[in-house]
Design an enzyme around this catalytic site. Structure first.
Site, short mmCIF file in Angstrom:
data_model
loop_
_atom_site.label_atom_id
_atom_site.label_comp_id
_atom_site.label_asym_id
_atom_site.label_seq_id
_atom_site.Cartn_x
_atom_site.Cartn_y
_atom_site.Cartn_z
N SER A 136 94.57 -52.99 6.78
CA SER A 136 93.75 -53.96 6.06
C SER A 136 93.13 -54.94 7.05
CB SER A 136 94.62 -54.72 5.05
OG SER A 136 93.85 -55.63 4.30
N LYS A 162 90.76 -50.70 5.02
CA LYS A 162 90.49 -51.55 3.86
C LYS A 162 89.91 -52.87 4.34
CE LYS A 162 93.77 -53.84 1.53
NZ LYS A 162 94.89 -54.11 0.59
N LYS A 164 88.47 -56.76 3.24
CA LYS A 164 88.45 -57.80 2.22
C LYS A 164 87.00 -58.19 1.95
CE LYS A 164 92.97 -58.29 1.95
NZ LYS A 164 93.76 -58.12 0.70
N ASP A 189 88.69 -54.58 -0.96
CA ASP A 189 89.67 -55.34 -1.74
C ASP A 189 89.09 -56.72 -2.03
OD1 ASP A 189 91.83 -56.54 -2.89
OD2 ASP A 189 93.15 -56.38 -1.15
N GLU A 214 89.48 -52.53 -5.02
CA GLU A 214 90.77 -53.06 -5.46
C GLU A 214 90.60 -54.44 -6.10
OE1 GLU A 214 95.23 -53.93 -3.62
OE2 GLU A 214 93.60 -53.29 -2.31
N ASP A 239 95.95 -54.22 -8.57
CA ASP A 239 97.03 -54.77 -7.76
C ASP A 239 97.67 -55.92 -8.52
OD1 ASP A 239 98.64 -56.07 -5.89
OD2 ASP A 239 97.06 -56.42 -4.43
N LYS A 263 103.21 -52.54 -5.03
CA LYS A 263 103.94 -53.44 -4.14
C LYS A 263 105.29 -53.71 -4.78
CE LYS A 263 99.79 -55.70 -2.31
NZ LYS A 263 98.94 -56.92 -2.36
N GLY A 291 100.52 -53.87 1.03
CA GLY A 291 101.30 -54.66 1.96
C GLY A 291 101.14 -56.15 1.72
#
Length: 373
Positions: A136, A162, A164, A189, A214, A239, A263, A291
């Site tokens: 990420s 991934k 953000k 994400d 996400e 998530d 998670k 994570g």
């Protein structure tokens, strides 16, 4: 299992690099570690993924401690523990507080596997002997910095990137990434940064060949996500919205997502995780392990979890060296060309560096059966 005592520690570890999302920046981790000891002299370890501020969920390291002391740990001695699922069942009477519940329950899972002489992977019913690793990448100050980080990760062999995103840091960012890396596995994400008013803008993301988007909408929503998913070609992955088996069941039934991020700390432990995994297997819903900037103890749990059959996408299980100058386990979690080999030693498969942990510990409390009688 005859439990003798539980040791709860709080420590601080500095991240090698600040990590920024749409909700904030982390430069270090305050971590709560739970060590469950048995009369046989074995110790099971786990960590809470709670952070300092209630910006991911309502829990923090400051709320976890009293919840464990006053409500969770006394329940361990209500009756003998024959299996970790006993702990999860006893914790059902306590609403929410999933991070705290998971930390205690996962430590019991580690202890259970060690006393059985089997790996945590085997205890969970995992199948893979190795797992593919994703990474990420947080929000950076410049586009060049972001591209440079991704290039470094691609060279190291990560199987999925991934990034953000948030309003103002999305379409242009993904355009630049795809121009440089047209074929990498890529996901975005949003950490709840958008609303349904952004539908037309979010539809632009369909043009980037993303594996998934996400959690684009609110942290507690599955209704609007169902509306959005019908308007997007790209699969939505949830998530923050998914805390229980029932949340996952409803989200899949409503069409709120096509992929599930799991998670363990978010769903209250490994027992609930296994229920969710079985549901997703029956419904053919792909999963992957998210994570929370875990230390090696939490990372080891995630590595074992990722061996379950329905975890078909690379998880956020980057090696220890990606986050820490020195980790609290030996050997550290290591990766070669985007792949982690699963340890076969009992429990989490890594040795806990207790001496190093003690040097980092800022707070410590020991709980025994007699105190909770």
């Amino acid at each position: 299992m005859e439990l003798s005592q539980v040791i709860v520690r709080q420590m601080k570890m500095d991240l090698k690099h600040p990590f920024t999302t749409s909700v904030g920046t982390e430069q270090h981790k305050d971590v709560i570690l739970v060590e469950v000891q048995s009369e046989k002299g074995q110790s099971g370890w786990a960590e809470s993924v709670a952070i300092n501020e209630p910006i991911y969920n309502e829990e923090t390291v400051h709320t976890n401690w009293p919840i464990m002391r006053e409500f969770l740990l006394p329940k361990l001695w209500e009756a003998p523990v024959t299996h970790p699922s006993d702990v999860a069942e006893r914790f059902e009477a306590v609403r929410g507080n999933f991070n705290a519940k998971a930390a205690v329950e996962q430590a019991v899972w580690d202890l259970y596997a060690k006393e059985k002489g089997i790996s945590l992977k085997e205890a969970l019913g995992g199948e893979y002997s190795q797992i593919h690793v994703g990474v990420s990448v947080g929000i950076t100050e410049t586009m060049d910095e972001l591209i440079g980080k991704i290039e470094s990760h691609v060279e190291k062999g990560y199987k999925r990137i991934k990034v953000k995103i948030m309003p103002g840091w999305d379409v242009d960012v993904l355009t630049a990434i795809r121009q440089k890396f047209p074929d990498i596995g890529l996901m975005a994400d949003a950490n709840c940064a958008y609303t349904l008013q952004d539908v037309k803008h979010l539809q632009k993301l369909d043009g980037f060949g993303l594996t998934m988007i996400e959690q684009p909408l609110a942290h507690d929503d599955i209704i609007d996500h169902a509306v959005l998913q019908r308007l997007l070609k790209t699969p939505i992955c949830l998530d923050e919205s998914l805390h229980t088996y029932e949340d996952v069941r409803k989200a899949v039934q409503f069409g709120s997502c096509r992929i599930v991020n799991l998670k363990v700390g978010r769903v209250g432990g490994l027992t609930e995780t296994l229920k969710i995994h079985e549901f997703c297997r029956e419904k053919n819903v792909p999963m992957w392990c998210g994570g929370m900037l875990e230390t090696g103890i939490g990372r080891a749990h995630n590595v074992a979890l990722s061996t379950l059959s329905q975890f078909t996408y690379p998880g956020d299980t980057a090696p220890s060296s990606h986050y820490w100058t020195k980790d609290i386990i030996t050997p550290e979690v290591m990766m070669e060309n985007g792949v982690i080999q699963i340890p076969d030693k009992p429990g989490i498969g890594y040795e806990v560096d207790v001496e190093y942990i003690e040097s980092l510990t800022e707070r410590k409390e020991v709980f025994t059966r007699d105190e909770n009688a």
